[in-house]
Design an enzyme around this catalytic site. Structure first.
Site: not given
Length: 770
Positions: A145, A42, A442, A124, A91, A182
Site C-alpha cells: 500500500r 533440466d 553498569c 476486516k 484508507s 490483504e
C-alpha cells in the site's frame, strides 16, 4: 521481406519467439529456485537456454541486460523499488459504536437521491494491504500500500503467496485490472512458524500481522515461499477493457471466477439493524475465522452509488470500518520485577501467567514507574485485567479486587540497581523515574546501549540482537573476567578470534538468575558465536559483516548510536544537516547548538554534557580509528527541493509511513524535520494519537496536515495545501475517542507522543526502554 514499420519479418518472428522463451525460462527459474517445485526437466531448460542464445547471436539487439542469458544466478531477491498505484489506495474511516454507523449512514443519505443500501459486510483482516496488477490476465506487478499513491514493488515475493494466481482464469477478465486485498498468516500457520523459529534459536514474531509483513518483505523470496502466507482480495482499483460489475458482491463473484482468492465470510444486508447483527456476531466469534480480524468493513454494495458518494481527501464515503475494542482478559500477576535501561532508568514490569489477548500470548507488561504501580493499585498475586492498547501494547488496566484472598503483597521498589548494586537516585528533583547512576560500569546499561546502537534507528546491524548484545556484555565464565565489550568503544574492534571463546550463562527468564544442570549443579552455558565443533557460527559471520557495513552509515545514525540524552533520529538529522561532521558538533558551543531548529537549550546542554565525559570521547576516538564515518558528504542533487526553507514536525502514527520514513520524504525534498513545535515550524504532520504536539501547534497557529494532505504536499508542493479548516461536528476517528498520549520524559521527537514499540522478542525481560 520488410513489415510496414521497417522491421524484417524474420526479426519480428524471432523477437516473438525470444519473448516466449524468456517467459518460459523465467518461470522455470522461479519454480526451481524460489518455489522448490520444478515443472520442467533440466534437459528442457537447457534446450530453451540454448535456443535463446542462438537467437541473440543471430540478432544481437535482442541481447538486453534483462535477458535470462545476461543474468547471473537465480532470481531470488528484490530491491523493493517504488511504484505508483494505478489508482490511489484509500484508507477507511472508523466507527466504534452503533451511533457512529448511524452517523455514517445519515451522511451518505444526504449525498445521494436514493437509499444508499444494501450494504456488504465483510471481516476486516489484520494483514498487509497489497495491490495486484493483471494485464491481459497475467500478473505483472504486486505492490504494498505504501503511502496510498506509491508502494513497494514486492512482485517476486507475492508470486509465492498461496492462492495468488500468476494468470487469471476464464475469458471475460478485463484487459487491465488492479485488485486490492490483504496478505496474512493464518493463526495456525503463525503458531507453527513461531515454533520453528524458536526451535532454531531465533526470536518469535509478536503477532500474525508482523509475521506476515516481515515474511512478505524478505529480500530473498525463497524465505517468503516457506512462510504459509495467504491472500484475500476485497476490492478493485483500475478496471479497463470489460464491462465492470454493478455491485460489490457481483464484483467478488467475478474476481472469484478469475481464480482470485475471495472470502466467503461476507454478507449483503439491507439495513443497519442487519449490519449491527453481523458486527455483533463476529465480535463474539472473532477467533472463529482462520485469520486474525480487528473489525468489520461495511460497504455500499451498489457501485453506481459508490461513485455518487465519492471520497473525502482521506476516506471513501461509501465504506467504513467498524473497529472492535481491544480485548480484555484476566490473568494472575505473579511478580513485579525491574529492568534497567540504556540511560539508567529503572522500570518496573509485571510478570504474569501467560495469557492470549488479541491473538498473541502475553506474559509481561510495563508498569512505567513505582508511582504507576501505586496508581493502578495492583498487588503481587492479584488477578488483574489485561488488555492490548490499540491491539498492540500490553497494558494492565487494574486489579480484580473482589478476587483477593489476603495473600497478595505490595510491590517495593528496590533501592539499589538489581544488576550492579549501585544505589538508585533521582537525577533531578521532581523526577518520576529512579536511575542507576553507574553509567560507565553498569553492565545492564551497557547491554541496552549496545542493543540500541545496533538497532534500526541507529547503525541497523543485522545479527546483533538482544541475545548477541547480552553475550557480548556479560562477564565470561567461569571466572567472571571482563566481558568482550566493556564499552561501546569496543564494538568495532570485534574480531572472530574475540567472538569464538564467548560462552553465555543461561538465565531464567523470570528471575534472571543463572540456570544450573540438575545432575552436576554447574551453571548452564551456551556458545553463541561458535558451532559445537568450534567453527564460527552464521550469527558470528553475519554480525561481523554487518558491523563492517555499519561503518559507512550517515552521520545522524552515528549520533543516535551514541545514546546522547534527548538525541533521537529527528534531532540527530537536524544536527547532521547543520554541522555535517561529528567534530563540528563536539566543538560547537551551547549557543550554536541551541540555535539549530528544533534543538533548544535543554538538548544543547545534554550534548555538551555528553562530550564532557572522557570515556564518551574515547568512544568517538576509537570508532573513528576503526573507520566509522564521522562526517557526511556534501549533499548531492536529490531532485526538486520543493520543501526547501520549510520546517516540519512529525507526530502520531501514520498509516503509510514510519516516522523515520516520513522524515526522509521531507528531507529529500529539502525540508527540515525537528523534534519540537515552535513558532518557526512551517507544518505539523499529524497521525493518529498526535498528543501534546498537536495541541501546541493549534495554540501557536501552526498549520496541521493529516496524512492525506501530507501526501498532497509531497507530490504537489506546499502551494497545494493550506491550513485545515476546523473539523466538522460529524468528523470521527480514533482521535475522537482516544486521549492524547503523555510525552515520554526523555524521549526525543515523535517517540514522545507514541506508545513504545513492541518489546524485543529475544529480550530476557521482554521489555525495552525508551
Amino acid at each position: 521481406m520488410t513489415s510496414p514499420d521497417g522491421v524484417s519479418d524474420e526479426l519480428s518472428e524471432r523477437r516473438g519467439r525470444h519473448a516466449e522463451l524468456t517467459e518460459l525460462v523465467e518461470q522455470a527459474n522461479w519454480r526451481y529456485h524460489v518455489l522448490d517445485s520444478p515443472t520442467v526437466s533440466d534437459a528442457q531448460y537447457d534446450a530453451w537456454m540454448r535456443e535463446l542464445r542462438a537467437i541473440e547471436d543471430e540478432f544481437p539487439e535482442l541481447r538486453t541486460p534483462d535477458s535470462p542469458t545476461q543474468k547471473i544466478g537465480a532470481p531470488i531477491s528484490t530491491d523493493f523499488a517504488a511504484v505508483s498505484h494505478l489508482q490511489r489506495m484509500e484508507s477507511l474511516d472508523n466507527a466504534f459504536n452503533a451511533a457512529d454507523l448511524v452517523a455514517w449512514q445519515v451522511r451518505a443519505e444526504g449525498l445521494v437521491e436514493a437509499e444508499p443500501g444494501p450494504y456488504l459486510c465483510e471481516l476486516k483482516i489484520d494483514g498487509l494491504a497489497i495491490a495486484l496488477v493483471y494485464e491481459k490476465g497475467r500478473l505483472v506487478r504486486a505492490a504494498t500500500r505504501g503511502d496510498g499513491s506509491t508502494g513497494e514493488d514486492v512482485t517476486p515475493n507475492v508470486r509465492t503467496v498461496r492462492g495468488v494466481p500468476d494468470r487469471l482464469t476464464g475469458d471475460d477478465f478485463p484487459d487491465l485490472v488492479e485488485v486490492r486485498g490483504e496478505v496474512f498468516l493464518p493463526v495456525a500457520g503463525f503458531e507453527k512458524l513461531n515454533e520453528q523459529i524458536m526451535d532454531a534459536g531465533r526470536p518469535a514474531f509478536a503477532n500474525p500481522r508482523n509475521a506476515a509483513a516481515g515474511s512478505l518483505r524478505q529480500k530473498d523470496p525463497r524465505i517468503t515461499a516457506r512462510r504459509p502466507l495467504q491472500m484475500i482480495v476485497h476490492g478493485v482499483g483500475k478496471w479497463q477493457g470489460a464491462a465492470p460489475p454493478k455491485t460489490q458482491s457481483e464484483m467478488y463473484d467475478r474476481l472469484r471466477s478469475f481464480g482470485l482468492p475471495v472470502s466467503d465470510l461476507y454478507r449483503v444486508v439491507h439495513g443497519l439493524i442487519e449490519v449491527q447483527a453481523f458486527v455483533d456476531y463476529y465480535n463474539e466469534h472473532r477467533h472463529d475465522p482462520a485469520y486474525e480480524i480487528d473489525g468489520v468493513v461495511v460497504k455500499v454494495d451498489r457501485i453506481d452509488v459508490q461513485r455518487q458518494l465519492g471520497s473525502t481527501s482521506k476516506f471513501p464515503r461509501w465504506a467504513i470500518a467498524f473497529k472492535y475494542p481491544p480485548e480484555e482478559v484476566n490473568t494472575k500477576l505473579r511478580d513485579i520485577h525491574v529492568g534497567v535501561g540504556r540511560t539508567g532508568r529503572v522500570t518496573p514490569y509485571a510478570v504474569m501467567e501467560p495469557v492470549v489477548v488479541a491473538g498473541s500470548t502475553v506474559e509481561r507488561a510495563t508498569l512505567h514507574n513505582a508511582s504507576e504501580v501505586v496508581r493502578k493499585g495492583v498487588l503481587i498475586g492479584d488477578t488483574i485485567v489485561l488488555r492490548k492498547a490499540g491491539d498492540v501494547i500490553p497494558e494492565i488496566v487494574g486489579p480484580v479486587i473482589d478476587l483477593r484472598d489476603g495473600t497478595e503483597r505490595a510491590f517495593v521498589m528496590p533501592t539499589h540497581c538489581p544488576e550492579c548494586g549501585t544505589e538508585l537516585a533521582y537525577e533531578r528533583e521532581g523526577d518520576a523515574d529512579l536511575r542507576c547512576p553507574n553509567t560507565r560500569f553498569c553492565l545492564a546499561q551497557l547491554r541496552e546501549r549496545i542493543f540500541f546502537a545496533a538497532g534500526r534507528k541507529a547503525f541497523d546491524i543485522e545479527g546483533l540482537g538482544y541475545v548477541a548484545a547480552t553475550a557480548l556484555t556479560q562477564p565470561l565464565p567461569p571466572h567472571d573476567v571482563n566481558p568482550p565489550v566493556r564499552t561501546e568503544a569496543d564494538l568495532f574492534d570485534l574480531t572472530m578470534d574475540r567472538l569464538l571463546p564467548i560462552r553465555s550463562i543461561v538465565r531464567d527468564q523470570d528471575t534472571g538468575q543463572p540456570k544450573t544442570d540438575r545432575e552436576t549443579g554447574e551453571q548452564k552455558e551456551v556458545s553463541f558465536f561458535a558451532t559445537k565443533a568450534g567453527a564460527p557460527s552464521k550469527n558470528a559471520e553475519k554480525m561481523l559483516e554487518q558491523l563492517a557495513k555499519a561503518k559507512i552509515q550517515p552521520l545522524w545514525r552515528v549520533l543516535v548510536a551514541l545514546s546522547i540524552r534527548h538525541v533521537g533520529p529527528p534531532t540527530a538529522q537536524a544536527l547532521a544537516d547543520e554541522f555535517r561532521s561529528l567534530d563540528a558538533i563536539a566543538n560547537a558551543t551551547e549557543e550554536e547548538l541551541a540555535a539549530v531548529d528544533g534543538i533548544g537549550a535543554g538538548v544543547a546542554a545534554a550534548i555538551i554534557d555528553w562530550f564532557a565525559v572522557d570515556w564518551h570521547r574515547d568512544i568517538v576516538t576509537r570508532w573513528k580509528a576503526a573507520g566509522v564515518r564521522m562526517e557526511d558528504e556534501p549533499p548531492a542533487d536529490r531532485g526538486p527541493q520543493t520543501l526547501e526553507g520549510l520546517t516540519f514536525v512529525v507526530t502520531g502514527t501514520l498509516a503509510a509511513y514510519t516516522r523515520d520514513e516520513a522524515a526522509a520524504a521531507i528531507t529529500t525534498r529539502g525540508g527540515k524535520v525537528t523534534a519540537s513545535v515552535s513558532k518557526k515550524t512551517s507544518f505539523l504532520i499529524a497521525g493518529e494519537n498526535a498528543g501534546s504536539k498537536h495541541d501546541k501547534a493549534t495554540k501557536l497557529g501552526v498549520p496541521i496536515l493529516e496524512e492525506a494532505a501530507f501526501q498532497t504536499l509531497l507530490t504537489e508542493g506546499p502551494e497545494a495545501v493550506s491550513p485545515p479548516a476546523e473539523p466538522a461536528e460529524e468528523a470521527d476517528g480514533p482521535e475522537a475517542v482516544s486521549p492524547p498520549a503523555e510525552p515520554a520524559e526523555e524521549a526525543d521527537g515523535p517517540e514522545a507522543v507514541s506508545p513504545p514499540a513492541e518489546p524485543a522478542a529475544d529480550s530476557p525481560t521482554g521489555l525495552t526502554e525508551e
